[in-house]
Design a protein around this motif. Sequence first.
Motif, PDB file in Angstrom:
ATOM      1  N   ALA A  99       0.956  -1.254   0.014  1.00 32.38           N
ATOM      2  CA  ALA A  99      -0.138  -0.094  -0.061  1.00 32.38           C
ATOM      3  C   ALA A  99       0.938   1.205   0.077  1.00 32.38           C
ATOM      4  O   ALA A  99       1.873   1.427   0.730  1.00 32.38           O
ATOM      5  CB  ALA A  99      -1.095   0.191   1.312  1.00 32.38           C
ATOM      6  N   ALA A 100       0.521   2.229  -0.608  1.00 32.20           N
ATOM      7  CA  ALA A 100       1.400   3.506  -0.907  1.00 32.20           C
ATOM      8  C   ALA A 100       0.409   4.658  -0.870  1.00 32.20           C
ATOM      9  O   ALA A 100      -0.800   4.701  -1.688  1.00 32.20           O
ATOM     10  CB  ALA A 100       2.136   3.339  -1.796  1.00 32.20           C
ATOM     11  N   ASP A 101       0.474   5.535  -0.227  1.00 37.94           N
ATOM     12  CA  ASP A 101      -0.390   7.071  -0.322  1.00 37.94           C
ATOM     13  C   ASP A 101       0.302   7.860  -1.305  1.00 37.94           C
ATOM     14  O   ASP A 101       1.620   7.923  -1.483  1.00 37.94           O
ATOM     15  CB  ASP A 101      -0.625   7.487   0.864  1.00 37.94           C
ATOM     16  CG  ASP A 101       0.542   7.825   1.590  1.00 37.94           C
ATOM     17  OD1 ASP A 101       1.053   7.067   2.360  1.00 37.94           O
ATOM     18  OD2 ASP A 101       0.778   8.982   1.703  1.00 37.94           O
ATOM     19  N   ALA A 102      -0.344   8.788  -1.858  1.00 41.60           N
ATOM     20  CA  ALA A 102       0.192   9.687  -2.700  1.00 41.60           C
ATOM     21  C   ALA A 102       0.491  11.125  -2.185  1.00 41.60           C
ATOM     22  O   ALA A 102       0.269  12.274  -2.592  1.00 41.60           O
ATOM     23  CB  ALA A 102      -0.723   9.884  -3.896  1.00 41.60           C
ATOM     24  N   THR A 103       0.958  10.931  -0.653  1.00 42.78           N
ATOM     25  CA  THR A 103       1.361  12.281  -0.123  1.00 42.78           C
ATOM     26  C   THR A 103       2.599  13.033  -0.825  1.00 42.78           C
ATOM     27  O   THR A 103       2.392  14.174  -1.360  1.00 42.78           O
ATOM     28  CB  THR A 103       1.721  11.991   1.383  1.00 42.78           C
ATOM     29  OG1 THR A 103       0.761  11.457   1.964  1.00 42.78           O
ATOM     30  CG2 THR A 103       2.026  13.415   2.000  1.00 42.78           C
ATOM     31  N   CYS A 104       3.916  12.376  -0.836  1.00 40.29           N
ATOM     32  CA  CYS A 104       4.834  12.616  -1.830  1.00 40.29           C
ATOM     33  C   CYS A 104       4.586  12.006  -3.157  1.00 40.29           C
ATOM     34  O   CYS A 104       4.571  11.064  -3.153  1.00 40.29           O
ATOM     35  CB  CYS A 104       6.172  12.341  -1.019  1.00 40.29           C
ATOM     36  SG  CYS A 104       7.348  12.796  -2.032  1.00 40.29           S
TER      37      CYS A 104
END
Length: 395
Positions: A99-104
């Motif tokens: 899982a990865a979030d698109a903050t950076c």
Amino acid sequence: MTLETLEKINNAVKERPQELADARRKGRKVVGWFNYNIPEEIIHALGLIPVRLGTGGNDRLVEIGARYISTKNCVFTRELVGLFAENQDPYIKNSDIVAADATCLQTYRAAEVIKHYFKINIVILGVPRNFSLPEGQEYFEKELEFFTKKLEAVAGKKLDTNKLAGSIKLYNDIRKSIKELYKYQAISKSTIKWREVFDVVHAGFYLDREKYLSLLHELLGELREQHGEPVIGNLNGDARILVSGSIIPPGDTKLINIIEQVGGRIVSDELWSGLNPSMNIEIREASIKGIADGYINRVPHAALPYLDLETDGRLKNLKRIINDHKAQGVIFHTLRFCDPFTFKASETKDVLKKEGIPLLEIHTEYAGSDLEAIRTRAEAFVEMIKNKEIQEVEQ
Ligand code: SF4
């Protein structure tokens, strides 16, 4: 005085890869995640095992990663891709889904690269740029609903409200304990150093979260026995440094070593691999909306644009940590090509100057070619803080 629990935590981390492999053999699924805003509460409540991925300080892996992702990405991102390319990291090897979030957006790009080249099953959580506006918050809630559905499919079950309430409580307790640990390392003549607390935070990236909380309680119990309640009072002649800026993940000890070698005492951090994930997160209800609101309204990461310096939650949080831990100077670590933090360095310096807190920016990467230059600048900064304190005492 030694702290037996630190040894227990070290041993638990050593045993963790085998534990994960055993759990997977019994049918449990592991969710490896990276970036800055993945709500572990949801992963945990679904009976999945969360582990936070990513290491630093390894130029060989950076070089491997650069065969797949542009060298104009930060070294943390390149090393992350290198870890997937090499596929030797026990936490990556044991992840059923990532899982990865698109903050950076650099790590978001890393997620795309990893999916494309290494055929990794990835779920992305969108993070709005307009995070402080109602439209952005609504978008984040919808993204979290979508993210949860994907994880429900992996878990083979629906998110249960009671389980989620239990997970929220567990994570709140972990965050509270970490904040307490940070108080202990900042007191005069503490038996625990910031560096050890930082390692304890990193242990929490991997360990079973219930076991982790119980170890945190045990460690706090030991510290309470040795020191009573933590009172951060006497500065004791130390040059008290706070480290802020780009992530310093497990394995990246370059700057920390230098600060300690030149006589600085790190008393806190404002890092997303340290104290920051435990700061200012308030989850008011056991629901996706409750989690979404809690995460989107916490301290904003530097990669999320916010232009009003007076109301910027990132700066407010930094000032609060400086005051709480009685730091006398900030070393602001910026990785080359880490635009989110590099562009914030100068405004952060100006804001802190008004508070009488000096800031030294160290712009670097993992290679050792700039070690001596950094050492000279850090040494001068530490000396300046010590002299300033002497002058203040004499006045
Ligand atoms: S915030 Fe900076 S250090 Fe972190 S992933 Fe993005 S570019 Fe790299």
